[in-house]
Scaffold this motif. Structure first.
Motif, mmCIF file in Angstrom:
data_model
loop_
_atom_site.group_PDB
_atom_site.id
_atom_site.type_symbol
_atom_site.label_atom_id
_atom_site.label_comp_id
_atom_site.label_asym_id
_atom_site.label_seq_id
_atom_site.Cartn_x
_atom_site.Cartn_y
_atom_site.Cartn_z
ATOM 1 N N LEU A 243 4.475 12.324 7.067
ATOM 2 C CA LEU A 243 4.101 11.108 7.791
ATOM 3 C C LEU A 243 4.745 11.077 9.166
ATOM 4 C CD1 LEU A 243 2.788 8.249 7.725
ATOM 5 C CD2 LEU A 243 4.918 7.428 6.711
ATOM 6 N N ALA A 244 5.977 11.562 9.260
ATOM 7 C CA ALA A 244 6.714 11.549 10.525
ATOM 8 C C ALA A 244 6.351 12.723 11.436
ATOM 9 C CB ALA A 244 8.215 11.573 10.247
ATOM 10 N N SER A 245 5.598 13.707 10.911
ATOM 11 C CA SER A 245 5.247 14.907 11.678
ATOM 12 C C SER A 245 3.894 14.726 12.374
ATOM 13 C CB SER A 245 5.189 16.116 10.746
ATOM 14 O OG SER A 245 4.624 17.240 11.405
ATOM 15 N N SER A 246 3.810 15.210 13.595
ATOM 16 C CA SER A 246 2.545 15.134 14.338
ATOM 17 C C SER A 246 1.495 16.088 13.781
ATOM 18 C CB SER A 246 2.797 15.452 15.817
ATOM 19 O OG SER A 246 3.347 16.759 15.965
ATOM 20 N N VAL B 15 -1.817 11.127 4.474
ATOM 21 C CA VAL B 15 -1.087 12.342 4.100
ATOM 22 C C VAL B 15 -1.532 12.818 2.722
ATOM 23 C CG1 VAL B 15 1.180 13.229 3.424
ATOM 24 C CG2 VAL B 15 0.937 11.936 5.554
ATOM 25 N N ILE B 16 -1.598 11.895 1.771
ATOM 26 C CA ILE B 16 -1.941 12.265 0.394
ATOM 27 C C ILE B 16 -3.366 12.790 0.298
ATOM 28 C CG2 ILE B 16 -2.294 11.343 -1.937
ATOM 29 C CD1 ILE B 16 0.042 9.387 -1.321
ATOM 30 N N PHE B 17 -4.294 12.168 1.022
ATOM 31 C CA PHE B 17 -5.699 12.534 0.910
ATOM 32 C C PHE B 17 -6.172 13.452 2.046
ATOM 33 C CE2 PHE B 17 -5.292 8.891 -1.851
ATOM 34 C CZ PHE B 17 -6.102 9.230 -2.922
ATOM 35 N N ASP B 18 -5.242 14.030 2.768
ATOM 36 C CA ASP B 18 -5.571 15.022 3.792
ATOM 37 C C ASP B 18 -6.344 16.176 3.139
ATOM 38 O OD1 ASP B 18 -5.661 16.789 5.882
ATOM 39 O OD2 ASP B 18 -3.487 16.978 6.114
ATOM 40 N N ASP B 19 -7.587 16.384 3.554
ATOM 41 C CA ASP B 19 -8.440 17.356 2.863
ATOM 42 C C ASP B 19 -8.568 18.692 3.590
ATOM 43 O OD1 ASP B 19 -9.963 16.593 5.000
ATOM 44 O OD2 ASP B 19 -11.651 15.830 3.821
ATOM 45 N N ARG B 20 -7.718 18.939 4.566
ATOM 46 C CA ARG B 20 -7.758 20.245 5.221
ATOM 47 C C ARG B 20 -7.401 21.348 4.224
ATOM 48 N NH1 ARG B 20 -3.666 19.395 10.016
ATOM 49 N NH2 ARG B 20 -2.640 18.223 8.334
ATOM 50 N N TRP B 21 -8.017 22.510 4.395
ATOM 51 C CA TRP B 21 -7.753 23.678 3.557
ATOM 52 C C TRP B 21 -7.963 23.362 2.074
ATOM 53 C CZ3 TRP B 21 -3.486 22.220 6.875
ATOM 54 C CH2 TRP B 21 -3.632 22.748 8.157
ATOM 55 N N GLY B 22 -8.963 22.522 1.800
ATOM 56 C CA GLY B 22 -9.300 22.238 0.407
ATOM 57 C C GLY B 22 -8.447 21.160 -0.224
ATOM 58 N N GLY B 23 -7.635 20.460 0.567
ATOM 59 C CA GLY B 23 -6.772 19.401 0.035
ATOM 60 C C GLY B 23 -5.329 19.857 -0.041
ATOM 61 N N GLN B 24 -4.444 18.903 0.134
ATOM 62 C CA GLN B 24 -3.019 19.204 0.194
ATOM 63 C C GLN B 24 -2.327 19.093 -1.168
ATOM 64 O OE1 GLN B 24 -1.288 20.007 3.299
ATOM 65 N NE2 GLN B 24 -3.422 20.355 3.845
ATOM 66 N N ASP C 264 0.824 -1.211 0.000
ATOM 67 C CA ASP C 264 0.000 0.000 0.000
ATOM 68 C C ASP C 264 0.855 1.256 0.000
ATOM 69 O OD1 ASP C 264 0.872 -0.624 2.588
ATOM 70 O OD2 ASP C 264 -0.786 0.463 3.519
ATOM 71 N N ALA C 265 1.974 1.235 0.727
ATOM 72 C CA ALA C 265 2.868 2.392 0.772
ATOM 73 C C ALA C 265 3.454 2.666 -0.602
ATOM 74 C CB ALA C 265 3.968 2.168 1.797
ATOM 75 N N LEU C 266 3.940 1.623 -1.264
ATOM 76 C CA LEU C 266 4.534 1.784 -2.582
ATOM 77 C C LEU C 266 3.484 2.210 -3.607
ATOM 78 C CD1 LEU C 266 7.021 1.534 -4.378
ATOM 79 C CD2 LEU C 266 6.508 -0.902 -4.644
ATOM 80 N N TYR C 267 2.283 1.650 -3.495
ATOM 81 C CA TYR C 267 1.197 1.966 -4.427
ATOM 82 C C TYR C 267 0.892 3.459 -4.428
ATOM 83 C CZ TYR C 267 -3.449 1.704 -6.624
ATOM 84 O OH TYR C 267 -4.530 1.877 -7.453
ATOM 85 N N TRP C 268 0.639 4.023 -3.243
ATOM 86 C CA TRP C 268 0.230 5.423 -3.176
ATOM 87 C C TRP C 268 1.397 6.386 -3.313
ATOM 88 C CZ3 TRP C 268 -4.306 6.463 -4.533
ATOM 89 C CH2 TRP C 268 -5.372 5.610 -4.209
ATOM 90 N N LEU C 269 2.545 6.040 -2.767
ATOM 91 C CA LEU C 269 3.696 6.941 -2.870
ATOM 92 C C LEU C 269 4.135 7.096 -4.326
ATOM 93 C CD1 LEU C 269 5.662 8.700 -1.286
ATOM 94 C CD2 LEU C 269 7.174 6.715 -1.086
ATOM 95 N N SER C 270 4.177 6.003 -5.075
ATOM 96 C CA SER C 270 4.573 6.094 -6.478
ATOM 97 C C SER C 270 3.570 6.906 -7.286
ATOM 98 C CB SER C 270 4.740 4.693 -7.081
ATOM 99 O OG SER C 270 3.527 3.965 -7.059
ATOM 100 N N ARG C 271 2.293 6.819 -6.937
ATOM 101 C CA ARG C 271 1.262 7.559 -7.677
ATOM 102 C C ARG C 271 1.312 9.062 -7.403
ATOM 103 N NH1 ARG C 271 0.065 2.610 -8.242
ATOM 104 N NH2 ARG C 271 -1.411 1.871 -9.830
ATOM 105 N N ILE C 272 1.517 9.465 -6.165
ATOM 106 C CA ILE C 272 1.591 10.897 -5.896
ATOM 107 C C ILE C 272 2.885 11.482 -6.468
ATOM 108 C CG2 ILE C 272 2.659 10.730 -3.603
ATOM 109 C CD1 ILE C 272 -0.082 13.215 -4.766
#
Length: 267
Positions: free
Chosen positions: A181-184, A193-202, A149-157
């Motif tokens: 990912l390492a930040s609180s 991280v990729i789909f974080d939708d705060r402020w209209g999406g990252q 799953d990590a490789l799948y999404w990281l390679s796509r973004i």
């Protein structure tokens, strides 16, 4: 006599400008390896001849040259190195060689730190000595190391954000994702991280759907390099392409670090 003096002066200048042999000593425990004599330090990285290093560090391995690449095989390890590439591939794992793999007078040089990692060793440097400490065996294979799953999404973004960028730029985009990912301050999964939708999406590719497209082959490699520790931008948490956005919040509120390709990176 004057001609002799001029000749000696010319030879002295040439010798002063010639590459100097490295004073580096490569050792396992108290044993100095013969490969020390041919070790090179380039841009702060230690390089060694692959065949000579393997003879001393993993003598049971066979080293061959196949279709423009060096191949190392043993019961525990399969490693390939291609001149001009910026990585070694060891048991399917991609290990970043920032200075590249290169040939010199028919001898293939590879970075010592990454070769040690492939062999399951750790490398440390102190006072002109590169010390190698043996581990429990060759590097863990890709099929058990990379989470699907990590490789799948990281390679796509990476692909959606930096298609057409140099490898270093694609690594940098992946670094930002893992730094978040390492930040609180951010979600604790790559997907989150990729789909974080705060402020209209990252990330713009989430909004326009390009994140779902099949990633470019080089972006898959970049993702593997990042997951194996390749670092291009330190602790950066943000990036943007200024000419492609009207939102300059990052530029106005975060510390600028570097530019790679079309992206500006911020801590």
């Amino acid at each position: 006599m004057k001609k002799i003096l001029l000749l000696l002066l010319f030879l002295g200048i040439c010798l002063s400008q010639a590459p100097r042999a490295s004073a580096l000593r490569v050792a396992v425990g108290a044993q100095t390896l013969r490969v020390s004599d041919s070790a090179r330090i380039i841009d702060g990285s230690t390089y060694v001849p692959l065949r000579a290093a393997m003879a001393e560090l993993h003598g049971e391995a066979q080293v061959t040259w196949e279709r423009g690449r060096a191949v190392v095989r043993s019961d525990a390890l399969e490693l390939t190195a291609v001149p001009g590439e910026q990585y070694l591939v060891a048991n399917g794992r991609y290990l970043y060689a920032a200075g590249g793999i290169f040939l010199e007078n028919g001898v293939l040089y590879v970075p010592l730190r990454q070769l040690a990692k492939a062999l399951g060793m750790t490398a440390s440097w102190n006072a002109g000595v590169a010390s190698l400490t043996p581990g429990t065996g060759a590097i863990e294979p890709a099929e058990t190391y990379y989470r699907e799953d990590a490789l799948y999404w990281l390679s796509r973004i990476i692909s959606a954000e930096s298609r057409g960028e140099p490898l270093l730029g694609q690594i940098a985009v992946g670094n930002v994702v893992l730094n978040r990912l390492a930040s609180s301050d951010f979600p604790n999964t790559i997907y989150g991280v990729i789909f974080d939708d705060r402020w209209g999406g990252q990330f713009e590719p989430v909004r326009n759907g390009t994140v779902y497209q099949e990633p470019a082959a080089i972006s898959v490699i970049a993702a593997k390099l990042v997951l194996d520790g390749a670092d291009a931008v330190g602790h950066c948490l943000y990036f943007l392409a200024p000419h492609l956005t009207d939102n300059h919040w990052t530029m106005e509120n975060r510390e600028y670090v570097t530019t790679i390709g079309n992206h500006w990176f911020y801590a």
